[in-house]
Design an enzyme around this catalytic site. Structure first.
Site, PDB file in Angstrom:
ATOM      1  N   LYS A 100      -8.190  -0.720  -9.510  1.00 20.50           N
ATOM      2  CA  LYS A 100      -8.872  -1.332  -8.362  1.00 20.50           C
ATOM      3  C   LYS A 100     -10.075  -0.485  -7.961  1.00 20.50           C
ATOM      4  CE  LYS A 100      -7.869  -2.927  -3.587  1.00 20.50           C
ATOM      5  NZ  LYS A 100      -8.288  -1.955  -2.575  1.00 20.50           N
ATOM      6  N   SER A 144       0.820  -1.219   0.000  1.00 21.13           N
ATOM      7  CA  SER A 144       0.000   0.000   0.000  1.00 21.13           C
ATOM      8  C   SER A 144       0.850   1.264   0.000  1.00 21.13           C
ATOM      9  CB  SER A 144      -0.887   0.002   1.251  1.00 21.13           C
ATOM     10  OG  SER A 144      -1.382   1.302   1.496  1.00 21.13           O
ATOM     11  N   HIS A 156     -13.656  -1.968  -1.756  1.00 22.30           N
ATOM     12  CA  HIS A 156     -12.728  -1.570  -0.687  1.00 22.30           C
ATOM     13  C   HIS A 156     -13.159  -2.197   0.649  1.00 22.30           C
ATOM     14  CE1 HIS A 156      -9.422   1.542  -0.363  1.00 22.30           C
ATOM     15  NE2 HIS A 156      -9.569   1.252   0.911  1.00 22.30           N
ATOM     16  N   TYR A 160      -2.029   5.092  -4.432  1.00 29.00           N
ATOM     17  CA  TYR A 160      -2.997   6.171  -4.279  1.00 29.00           C
ATOM     18  C   TYR A 160      -2.414   7.319  -5.073  1.00 29.00           C
ATOM     19  CZ  TYR A 160      -5.779   3.924  -0.608  1.00 29.00           C
ATOM     20  OH  TYR A 160      -6.606   3.092   0.085  1.00 29.00           O
ATOM     21  N   THR A 203      -5.642   2.400  -7.149  1.00 30.95           N
ATOM     22  CA  THR A 203      -6.914   2.374  -6.431  1.00 30.95           C
ATOM     23  C   THR A 203      -7.711   3.635  -6.749  1.00 30.95           C
ATOM     24  OG1 THR A 203      -5.934   1.040  -4.686  1.00 30.95           O
ATOM     25  CG2 THR A 203      -7.974   2.215  -4.141  1.00 30.95           C
TER      26      THR A 203
HETATM   27  C1  FNR Z   1      -7.844  -1.426   3.188  1.00 28.64           C
HETATM   28  N1  FNR Z   1      -7.873  -1.372   1.794  1.00 28.64           N
HETATM   29  C2  FNR Z   1      -6.920  -0.625   1.113  1.00 28.64           C
HETATM   30  N2  FNR Z   1      -6.916  -0.623  -0.249  1.00 28.64           N
HETATM   31  C3  FNR Z   1      -5.962   0.059  -0.929  1.00 28.64           C
HETATM   32  O1  FNR Z   1      -5.980   0.050  -2.150  1.00 28.64           O
HETATM   33  N3  FNR Z   1      -4.981   0.738  -0.246  1.00 28.64           N
HETATM   34  C4  FNR Z   1      -4.938   0.768   1.111  1.00 28.64           C
HETATM   35  O2  FNR Z   1      -4.049   1.381   1.700  1.00 28.64           O
HETATM   36  C5  FNR Z   1      -5.959   0.104   1.825  1.00 28.64           C
HETATM   37  N4  FNR Z   1      -5.998   0.157   3.186  1.00 28.64           N
HETATM   38  C6  FNR Z   1      -6.908  -0.632   3.888  1.00 28.64           C
HETATM   39  C7  FNR Z   1      -6.872  -0.652   5.266  1.00 28.64           C
HETATM   40  C8  FNR Z   1      -7.708  -1.516   5.981  1.00 28.64           C
HETATM   41  C9  FNR Z   1      -7.637  -1.571   7.473  1.00 28.64           C
HETATM   42  C10 FNR Z   1      -8.618  -2.347   5.277  1.00 28.64           C
HETATM   43  C11 FNR Z   1      -9.497  -3.329   6.000  1.00 28.64           C
HETATM   44  C12 FNR Z   1      -8.680  -2.291   3.909  1.00 28.64           C
HETATM   45  C13 FNR Z   1      -8.824  -2.206   1.043  1.00 28.64           C
HETATM   46  C14 FNR Z   1      -8.243  -3.582   0.764  1.00 28.64           C
HETATM   47  O3  FNR Z   1      -7.211  -3.526  -0.183  1.00 28.64           O
HETATM   48  C15 FNR Z   1      -9.312  -4.542   0.205  1.00 28.64           C
HETATM   49  O4  FNR Z   1      -9.969  -3.944  -0.877  1.00 28.64           O
HETATM   50  C16 FNR Z   1     -10.326  -4.954   1.255  1.00 28.64           C
HETATM   51  O5  FNR Z   1      -9.733  -5.106   2.526  1.00 28.64           O
HETATM   52  C17 FNR Z   1     -10.968  -6.267   0.846  1.00 28.64           C
HETATM   53  O6  FNR Z   1     -12.018  -6.584   1.678  1.00 28.64           O
HETATM   54  P1  FNR Z   1     -11.925  -7.596   2.932  1.00 28.64           P
HETATM   55  O7  FNR Z   1     -11.153  -8.818   2.474  1.00 28.64           O
HETATM   56  O8  FNR Z   1     -11.243  -6.854   4.020  1.00 28.64           O
HETATM   57  O9  FNR Z   1     -13.354  -7.848   3.199  1.00 28.64           O
END
Ligand code: FNR
Length: 377
Positions: free
Chosen positions: A250, A118, A274, A142, A168
């Site tokens: 994404k 990330s 997300h 990002y 993303t």
């Molecule tokens: C995320 N997600 C996320 N996505 C991304 O592109 N960059 C990021 O920095 C983050 N940070 C992030 C923090 C936390 C605490 C969570 C739970 C999620 C989203 C992540 O990549 C993904 O899309 C989801 O977590 C998928 O869903 P589930 O498996 O958590 O249900």
């Protein structure tokens, strides 16, 4: 292995029921960190919809097929993986465990699974790359408002051996996340949330004083450039210009957006809401998958996340058209409960359950999974 351990009185240190991890982790985590991980947007309707969508699809097992020899491996956009499972990009993991993304990278690498780093990780991408060693890794962007910083991020990622770029699109603003709001807690504002920015020469060049002398100004500088809501489809050529490897978008949920991504020459899309953290009341990611698969029609890779908790969930997403899935919160709870070992435990459980579910439903490879393997209940 687990049953044999039971013969000498050993039971697994962490539950093998990955759907129960959140509840166990809740008691062991700081309330702020737990709220950050478990929380969703608004009322949580999208998170619930993600799970409900999985419950509506049922696997129809087939019998008397020789499933002795199975192969879960797959190659997606040139990255070979032992199973079609990647670790989703999750930011600021050192609020969950001090070793954060380094522990995650080591656990993923020990199994050969790719991790997606990330932009707001709490360790710089170069250190995480080192922890991952020879294991595959992708970079999540990002897309910063500042062009120089964006270029610098992409160049650093390429140098550090990240093979594919995940952009993303659904988080140019952080949504109305009530758990974080109620605790007035935004981990991105902690110093660790800025690790990848503070390690960046182009970001530092934009600071009047070093971040150590004026941390508030560094945070303000970050907030002003974190992501850019003015970006449109017309901006995609910038990515191609500065990234030689595959590019995935994404956060795609609408078939027309998927079609547009393919027409714009993108190599893949990630169907995702997300993890229910952005638009409260959004379509469940799994409900969006068949439409995206039809629109893409084999012209690009399709990845999926949001709601994957078990091996059976992976089977369902693959059957509905995903080439691979990303898993988010489950491995983060593993990190909270047991550091590197906890992450490895969660991933091994997921892979073992995937292998068993595939076999018990009459298949030996992910390629055999088609919508015919499921019914809509
Ligand atoms: C995320 N997600 C996320 N996505 C991304 O592109 N960059 C990021 O920095 C983050 N940070 C992030 C923090 C936390 C605490 C969570 C739970 C999620 C989203 C992540 O990549 C993904 O899309 C989801 O977590 C998928 O869903 P589930 O498996 O958590 O249900």
């Amino acid at each position: 292995e687990i049953y044999l351990g039971g013969l000498s009185g050993q039971v697994p240190p962490i539950t093998t029921d990955l759907s129960a991890l959140a509840e166990i982790a809740r008691d062991r985590m700081e309330p702020t960190a737990y709220g950050y991980v478990a929380g969703g947007a608004g009322t949580g309707a999208t998170m619930r919809a993600n799970r409900a969508a999985f419950d509506r699809w049922r696997i129809v097992p087939r019998m008397l097929r020789d499933v002795t020899v199975r192969d879960l491996s797959r190659t997606v956009l040139g990255t070979r993986m032992p199973a079609p499972v990647l670790l989703a990009p999750v930011g600021v993991l050192s609020v969950v465990h001090p070793e954060g993304e380094l522990a995650v990278a080591r656990a993923a690498a020990s199994l050969g699974l790719p991790l997606v780093h990330s932009t707001v990780a709490s360790y710089p991408m170069e250190e995480v790359a080192q922890a991952a060693g020879d294991a595959p890794r992708w970079y999540q962007l990002y897309w910063p408002r500042d062009r120089e910083v964006a270029v610098s991020f992409l160049e650093r990622a390429e140098r550090a051996g990240y093979e594919a770029l995940v952009v993303t699109l659904d988080t140019f603003l952080l949504a109305w996340r009530t758990r974080d709001l109620d605790q007035a807690y935004l981990p991105f504002l902690q110093r660790v949330g800025l690790a990848n920015y503070l390690a960046d020469p182009a970001f530092r060049a934009g600071l009047a004083k070093p971040a150590e002398e004026d941390p508030a100004a560094a945070v303000a500088h970050w907030a002003a450039m974190f992501a850019d809501p003015s970006k449109t489809w017309e901006d995609l050529p910038f990515l191609r210009e500065h990234w030689d490897g595959p590019i995935l978008l994404k956060g795609i949920l609408h078939p027309d957006d998927a079609r547009r991504a393919v027409d714009a020459g993108m190599d893949g899309v990630i169907v995702s809401n997300h993890g229910g953290r952005q638009v409260d009341g959004s379509i469940a990611a799994l409900d969006a998958l068949p439409g995206v698969a039809a629109a893409v029609d084999g012209r690009a890779a399709i990845l999926f996340d949001s709601g994957i908790r078990t091996g059976a969930d992976v089977v369902k997403a693959l059957a509905l058209g995903a080439d691979a899935v990303l898993v988010g919160r489950p491995y983060v709870y593993g990190l909270a409960l047991g550091g590197e070992e906890g992450v490895r435990h969660v991933l091994r459980c997921l892979l073992a359950e995937l292998d068993l579910t595939l076999a018990l439903s009459g298949h030996t490879t992910p390629d055999q999974l088609t919508p015919d393997a499921l019914v809509h209940a």
